[in-house]
Design an enzyme around this catalytic site. Structure first.
Site, PDB file in Angstrom:
ATOM      1  N   ASP A 183      -2.165  -6.550   9.709  1.00  0.00           N
ATOM      2  CA  ASP A 183      -2.261  -7.185   8.245  1.00  0.00           C
ATOM      3  C   ASP A 183      -0.421  -7.997   8.390  1.00  0.00           C
ATOM      4  O   ASP A 183       0.313  -8.317   7.646  1.00  0.00           O
ATOM      5  CB  ASP A 183      -1.564  -6.478   7.730  1.00  0.00           C
ATOM      6  CG  ASP A 183      -3.386  -5.479   6.838  1.00  0.00           C
ATOM      7  OD1 ASP A 183      -3.934  -5.997   6.895  1.00  0.00           O
ATOM      8  OD2 ASP A 183      -3.187  -3.926   7.213  1.00  0.00           O
ATOM      9  N   GLU A 208       5.192 -10.689   2.313  1.00  0.00           N
ATOM     10  CA  GLU A 208       5.456  -9.705   1.070  1.00  0.00           C
ATOM     11  C   GLU A 208       5.705  -8.827   0.968  1.00  0.00           C
ATOM     12  O   GLU A 208       7.040  -8.242  -0.206  1.00  0.00           O
ATOM     13  CB  GLU A 208       4.911 -10.729  -0.548  1.00  0.00           C
ATOM     14  CG  GLU A 208       4.947 -10.138  -1.886  1.00  0.00           C
ATOM     15  CD  GLU A 208       3.842 -10.171  -2.757  1.00  0.00           C
ATOM     16  OE1 GLU A 208       4.382 -10.902  -3.546  1.00  0.00           O
ATOM     17  OE2 GLU A 208       2.567  -9.857  -2.851  1.00  0.00           O
ATOM     18  N   ASP A 209       4.929  -8.073   1.937  1.00  0.00           N
ATOM     19  CA  ASP A 209       5.334  -6.489   1.431  1.00  0.00           C
ATOM     20  C   ASP A 209       6.758  -5.970   2.607  1.00  0.00           C
ATOM     21  O   ASP A 209       6.564  -4.867   2.199  1.00  0.00           O
ATOM     22  CB  ASP A 209       3.534  -6.111   1.712  1.00  0.00           C
ATOM     23  CG  ASP A 209       2.927  -6.037   1.195  1.00  0.00           C
ATOM     24  OD1 ASP A 209       3.051  -6.127  -0.082  1.00  0.00           O
ATOM     25  OD2 ASP A 209       1.514  -6.270   2.079  1.00  0.00           O
ATOM     26  N   ARG A 232       2.022  -0.850   8.985  1.00  0.00           N
ATOM     27  CA  ARG A 232       2.806  -2.173   8.678  1.00  0.00           C
ATOM     28  C   ARG A 232       3.515  -1.773   8.914  1.00  0.00           C
ATOM     29  O   ARG A 232       4.143  -3.072   8.884  1.00  0.00           O
ATOM     30  CB  ARG A 232       2.272  -2.479   6.841  1.00  0.00           C
ATOM     31  CG  ARG A 232       1.034  -2.642   7.245  1.00  0.00           C
ATOM     32  CD  ARG A 232       0.196  -3.912   5.776  1.00  0.00           C
ATOM     33  NE  ARG A 232       0.841  -5.137   6.007  1.00  0.00           N
ATOM     34  CZ  ARG A 232       1.469  -5.321   5.118  1.00  0.00           C
ATOM     35  NH1 ARG A 232       0.644  -5.316   3.832  1.00  0.00           N
ATOM     36  NH2 ARG A 232       1.914  -6.179   4.702  1.00  0.00           N
ATOM     37  N   ARG A 278       0.836   3.037  -2.299  1.00  0.00           N
ATOM     38  CA  ARG A 278       1.873   2.504  -1.640  1.00  0.00           C
ATOM     39  C   ARG A 278       3.577   2.988  -1.464  1.00  0.00           C
ATOM     40  O   ARG A 278       4.112   2.495  -1.115  1.00  0.00           O
ATOM     41  CB  ARG A 278       1.657   0.833  -0.787  1.00  0.00           C
ATOM     42  CG  ARG A 278      -0.241   0.353  -0.891  1.00  0.00           C
ATOM     43  CD  ARG A 278      -0.181   1.088   0.880  1.00  0.00           C
ATOM     44  NE  ARG A 278      -1.617   0.385   1.245  1.00  0.00           N
ATOM     45  CZ  ARG A 278      -1.505  -0.655   1.315  1.00  0.00           C
ATOM     46  NH1 ARG A 278      -0.571  -1.198   1.624  1.00  0.00           N
ATOM     47  NH2 ARG A 278      -3.182  -0.733   2.023  1.00  0.00           N
ATOM     48  N   HIS A 335      -1.699  -3.054  -5.673  1.00  0.00           N
ATOM     49  CA  HIS A 335      -0.055  -3.375  -5.870  1.00  0.00           C
ATOM     50  C   HIS A 335      -0.418  -4.076  -6.960  1.00  0.00           C
ATOM     51  O   HIS A 335      -0.779  -4.164  -8.004  1.00  0.00           O
ATOM     52  CB  HIS A 335       0.273  -4.252  -5.209  1.00  0.00           C
ATOM     53  CG  HIS A 335       0.395  -4.160  -3.156  1.00  0.00           C
ATOM     54  ND1 HIS A 335      -0.181  -4.224  -2.751  1.00  0.00           N
ATOM     55  CD2 HIS A 335       0.918  -3.431  -3.077  1.00  0.00           C
ATOM     56  CE1 HIS A 335       0.111  -4.247  -1.495  1.00  0.00           C
ATOM     57  NE2 HIS A 335       0.694  -3.320  -1.546  1.00  0.00           N
ATOM     58  N   CYS A 364       1.115 -12.920  -1.193  1.00  0.00           N
ATOM     59  CA  CYS A 364       1.271 -11.772   0.049  1.00  0.00           C
ATOM     60  C   CYS A 364       2.041 -12.393   1.100  1.00  0.00           C
ATOM     61  O   CYS A 364       2.948 -12.292   1.631  1.00  0.00           O
ATOM     62  CB  CYS A 364      -0.382 -11.102  -0.124  1.00  0.00           C
ATOM     63  SG  CYS A 364      -0.579 -10.590  -0.813  1.00  0.00           S
TER      64      CYS A 364
HETATM   65  C1  CIR Z   1      -3.174  -4.175   3.259  1.00  0.00           C
HETATM   66  O1  CIR Z   1      -3.417  -3.468   2.535  1.00  0.00           O
HETATM   67  O2  CIR Z   1      -1.791  -3.955   3.533  1.00  0.00           O
HETATM   68  C2  CIR Z   1      -2.977  -5.476   3.745  1.00  0.00           C
HETATM   69  N1  CIR Z   1      -4.564  -5.310   3.976  1.00  0.00           N
HETATM   70  C3  CIR Z   1      -3.022  -6.357   2.591  1.00  0.00           C
HETATM   71  C4  CIR Z   1      -2.474  -6.451   2.023  1.00  0.00           C
HETATM   72  C5  CIR Z   1      -1.811  -7.627   0.733  1.00  0.00           C
HETATM   73  N2  CIR Z   1      -0.114  -7.192  -0.151  1.00  0.00           N
HETATM   74  C6  CIR Z   1       0.228  -7.695  -1.144  1.00  0.00           C
HETATM   75  O3  CIR Z   1      -0.953  -7.649  -1.866  1.00  0.00           O
HETATM   76  N3  CIR Z   1       1.352  -8.321  -1.514  1.00  0.00           N
END
Ligand code: CIR
Length: 256
Positions: free
Chosen positions: A61, A66-67, A86, A131, A161, A248
């Site tokens: 990922d 962004e995360d 992650r 999360r 999110h 993201c």
């Molecule tokens: C996840 O589940 O962490 C990733 N497959 C997707 C993350 C998407 N990020 C976001 O919406 N900020």
């Protein structure tokens, strides 16, 4: 003003990404990379300098940068992502972001994904999702409130999110899906709702007055055009299979 967009290549292992609301389907990594290339090109055309984090093929990922960070003018916050798979993504984000901002590092037991953080001028809304926990909200508040921001958590159901459910598309204007987020949280903001047939259409990215908007949501697109917004359509269907939206794929901030 000049902006930086931090970004990262699509990992070869994207097909093994975390999934919460979607079933796993085969992902064409090359196609996802082409989508991401076009997205970066759109960011450049809007005045961003795209700065790459290193490729991380073993972290499925990692393209969803962004995360891993929340950036405001005064400080950068390195998050502690909610999915353990992650957490190895943050080290390289910290290394690069340190060139631009003083850093605040979140610590256990906090968890927070940047996708849950919606900055509306000095008001910061944080989705309490699968999360992001209350300690994550508290640590974000500790990092940002000294600079005059107010930070508030709100429950998120149905969406991965907060920014899957709501994004800022212009000064004073939020695009949202009222089925996934409580509209009362946006008191004082004008709101445009996604079309009920397009629940995934709320994740848009405004950069320097243009809204990058995912292709495939014509009804919501029409609603945004009716607001007089400048839109640029972005193909993002392959990355959407990994539950990633347009916000993201980058962390955009003023270069100062
Ligand atoms: C996840 O589940 O962490 C990733 N497959 C997707 C993350 C998407 N990020 C976001 O919406 N900020």
């Amino acid at each position: 003003m000049a902006k930086v967009a931090l970004s990262r290549p699509v990992s070869a292992s994207l097909g093994r990404c975390e999934l919460t609301h979607l079933d796993r389907v085969p992902v064409d990594v090359a196609r996802a990379q082409r989508e991401h290339d076009a997205y970066e090109e759109a960011l450049r055309a809007l005045g961003c300098t795209v700065v790459h984090l290193p490729r991380a093929d073993d972290l499925p990922d990692a393209v969803f940068v962004e995360d891993t960070a929340v950036v405001v003018d005064e400080v950068g916050v390195i998050t502690r992502p909610g999915a353990p798979s992650r957490r190895a993504e943050i080290a390289s984000m910290a290394t690069v972001l340190a060139h631009y901002r003083r850093l605040y590092l979140m610590e256990a037991p906090a968890t927070l994904d940047g996708g849950d953080v919606l900055v509306l001028e000095r008001q910061v809304l944080v989705g309490l999702s699968r999360r992001t926990n209350a300690e994550g909200v508290a640590q974000l508040a500790a990092a940002l409130e000294p600079f005059g921001y107010t930070v508030r958590g709100l429950p998120i159901t149905g969406a991965l999110h907060l920014k899957t459910a709501a994004t800022r598309v212009a000064p004073g204007l939020v695009l949202l899906n009222p089925a996934w987020v409580n509209v009362h949280a946006f008191a004082g903001w004008r709101r445009v709702e996604v079309d009920p047939q397009e629940p995934w259409a709320a994740n848009a990215l405004e950069v320097n007055g243009t809204v990058l908007f995912p292709a495939g949501f014509p009804r919501t697109q029409a609603r945004l055009l009716a607001q007089g917004l400048e839109l640029q359509m972005i193909e993002a269907g392959e990355l959407a299979k990994a539950e990633g939206g347009l916000t993201c794929g980058s962390v955009v901030f003023e270069d100062r």
